[in-house]
Motif scaffolding. Structure first.
Motif, PDB file in Angstrom:
ATOM      1  N   LEU A 103       0.826  -1.210   0.000  1.00  0.00           N
ATOM      2  CA  LEU A 103       0.000   0.000   0.000  1.00  0.00           C
ATOM      3  C   LEU A 103       0.860   1.260   0.000  1.00  0.00           C
ATOM      4  O   LEU A 103       0.373   2.346  -0.307  1.00  0.00           O
ATOM      5  CB  LEU A 103      -0.894   0.035   1.245  1.00  0.00           C
ATOM      6  N   ARG A 104       2.126   1.121   0.344  1.00  0.00           N
ATOM      7  CA  ARG A 104       2.968   2.283   0.597  1.00  0.00           C
ATOM      8  C   ARG A 104       3.680   2.782  -0.653  1.00  0.00           C
ATOM      9  O   ARG A 104       3.936   2.015  -1.589  1.00  0.00           O
ATOM     10  CB  ARG A 104       3.991   1.930   1.673  1.00  0.00           C
ATOM     11  N   PRO A 105       4.029   4.063  -0.679  1.00  0.00           N
ATOM     12  CA  PRO A 105       4.820   4.591  -1.801  1.00  0.00           C
ATOM     13  C   PRO A 105       6.179   3.900  -1.857  1.00  0.00           C
ATOM     14  O   PRO A 105       6.683   3.392  -0.850  1.00  0.00           O
ATOM     15  CB  PRO A 105       4.987   6.082  -1.448  1.00  0.00           C
ATOM     16  N   SER A 106       6.765   3.872  -3.036  1.00  0.00           N
ATOM     17  CA  SER A 106       8.083   3.273  -3.216  1.00  0.00           C
ATOM     18  C   SER A 106       8.914   4.148  -4.153  1.00  0.00           C
ATOM     19  O   SER A 106       8.455   5.181  -4.635  1.00  0.00           O
ATOM     20  CB  SER A 106       7.963   1.841  -3.758  1.00  0.00           C
ATOM     21  N   ARG A 107      10.122   3.729  -4.405  1.00  0.00           N
ATOM     22  CA  ARG A 107      11.092   4.555  -5.128  1.00  0.00           C
ATOM     23  C   ARG A 107      10.558   5.068  -6.468  1.00  0.00           C
ATOM     24  O   ARG A 107      10.707   6.237  -6.793  1.00  0.00           O
ATOM     25  CB  ARG A 107      12.369   3.745  -5.352  1.00  0.00           C
ATOM     26  N   PHE A 108       9.944   4.194  -7.263  1.00  0.00           N
ATOM     27  CA  PHE A 108       9.444   4.586  -8.582  1.00  0.00           C
ATOM     28  C   PHE A 108       7.936   4.789  -8.611  1.00  0.00           C
ATOM     29  O   PHE A 108       7.398   5.237  -9.618  1.00  0.00           O
ATOM     30  CB  PHE A 108       9.828   3.531  -9.630  1.00  0.00           C
ATOM     31  N   CYS A 109       7.256   4.434  -7.539  1.00  0.00           N
ATOM     32  CA  CYS A 109       5.790   4.574  -7.464  1.00  0.00           C
ATOM     33  C   CYS A 109       5.422   5.483  -6.297  1.00  0.00           C
ATOM     34  O   CYS A 109       5.110   5.004  -5.200  1.00  0.00           O
ATOM     35  CB  CYS A 109       5.130   3.208  -7.289  1.00  0.00           C
ATOM     36  N   GLN A 110       5.450   6.780  -6.518  1.00  0.00           N
ATOM     37  CA  GLN A 110       5.122   7.756  -5.468  1.00  0.00           C
ATOM     38  C   GLN A 110       3.606   7.890  -5.371  1.00  0.00           C
ATOM     39  O   GLN A 110       3.014   8.920  -5.710  1.00  0.00           O
ATOM     40  CB  GLN A 110       5.780   9.106  -5.777  1.00  0.00           C
ATOM     41  N   SER A 111       2.989   6.857  -4.869  1.00  0.00           N
ATOM     42  CA  SER A 111       1.529   6.778  -4.872  1.00  0.00           C
ATOM     43  C   SER A 111       0.876   7.866  -4.027  1.00  0.00           C
ATOM     44  O   SER A 111      -0.272   8.248  -4.300  1.00  0.00           O
ATOM     45  CB  SER A 111       1.080   5.401  -4.383  1.00  0.00           C
ATOM     46  N   ASP A 112       1.581   8.378  -3.026  1.00  0.00           N
ATOM     47  CA  ASP A 112       1.009   9.429  -2.198  1.00  0.00           C
ATOM     48  C   ASP A 112       0.745  10.708  -2.984  1.00  0.00           C
ATOM     49  O   ASP A 112      -0.058  11.548  -2.567  1.00  0.00           O
ATOM     50  CB  ASP A 112       1.913   9.716  -0.996  1.00  0.00           C
TER      51      ASP A 112
END
Length: 265
Positions: A103-112
């Motif tokens: 569910l959390r943001p990651s290096r290449f997926c800034q979902s926030d």
């Protein structure tokens, strides 16, 4: 449906002569590895589990500066894929640990950075219907163009440019799903319909208590994909990592339908 996978790789490797590879078909639900053969010239190999326990990673210690690899496998895919619109999402507080991480943001997926957009664009939908809408939106809004991104391209870049390759499509599906409160992870696969044929990347979302593959490029159905590994994004699931620069000399990936008799040929 059984699939034959043929991979040939030749790379020039730097002074460390160490390579980490994620190229073997995973032993995972929905697929069975029937036959498999890996050959890496003049190398010692050590296997370790893949991210989240899916698939394997190989440490190859080369005796020269050239990686010469051949991989052959026959894999029976029994997963046909459920209709996303019929699947439901879980409340966040009931998610198992294996899903909550994604569910959390990651290096290449800034979902926030996409919470507001996801709410405005997909907020009237629920569960799998929301994921199907995200998949279709990405497929419509982003053009598939080879060589339009690199290993540093993030989902923010893809959203702005509206073009990319499979990894970028997967990142955008993951980011919008996470922003909508639905766990999503990046999956590296072999895909039958990939054109041009190469390693392929898709998203995998958590619905109805299980993981479900989602390909926004629409090149492959679930029944046409062979899982290799997963991660938060492409940083966790590259097919090859080295301490030094690696120079491509030759690489071919061929995925085809087969039968047991023709595969043993």
């Amino acid at each position: 449906m059984p699939f034959a996978i043929e991979l040939n790789m030749t790379y020039e490797i730097g002074p460390s002569r160490m390579v980490m590879l994620a190229i073997e078909a995973a032993r995972s639900p929905g697929q069975t590895v029937l036959e498999e053969h890996l050959s890496i010239d003049d190398a010692s190999v050590e296997r370790i589990p893949g991210e989240s326990g899916v698939g394997t990673r190989l440490w190859a210690h080369l005796s020269s500066h050239e990686l010469r690899l051949r991989y052959r496998a026959e894999v029976e895919v029994t997963e046909t894929g459920a209709a996303l619109e019929r699947l439901s999402a879980q409340p966040v507080h009931t998610l198992p640990a294996e899903a909550f991480t994604y569910l959390r943001p990651s290096r290449f997926c800034q979902s926030d950075e996409f919470v507001g957009f996801a709410a405005n664009r997909f907020g009237t939908l629920e569960g799998g219907a929301k994921i199907a809408a995200i998949r279709d939106w990405v497929a419509h809004e982003v053009r598939y163009l080879p060589a339009t991104s690199d290993t540093q391209t993030t989902v923010l870049d893809t959203f702005a440019r509206r073009e990319g390759v499979c990894r970028d499509f997967a990142h955008l599906v993951c980011a919008l799903s996470r922003a909508s409160g639905i766990p999503a992870r990046y999956a590296s696969v072999y895909g039958l319909g990939v054109n041009p044929q190469d390693f392929h990347a898709v998203a995998e979302v958590w619905l109805d208590g299980d993981w479900h593959l989602v390909d926004a490029t629409k090149m492959c159905s679930t029944a046409e994909m062979v899982m290799i590994g997963v991660g938060r994004d492409a940083f966790d699931a590259p097919f090859m990592e080295t301490e030094d620069e690696a120079n491509l000399l030759a690489q071919t990936v061929v995925v085809s339908r087969t039968t047991r008799n023709s595969a043993r040929g």
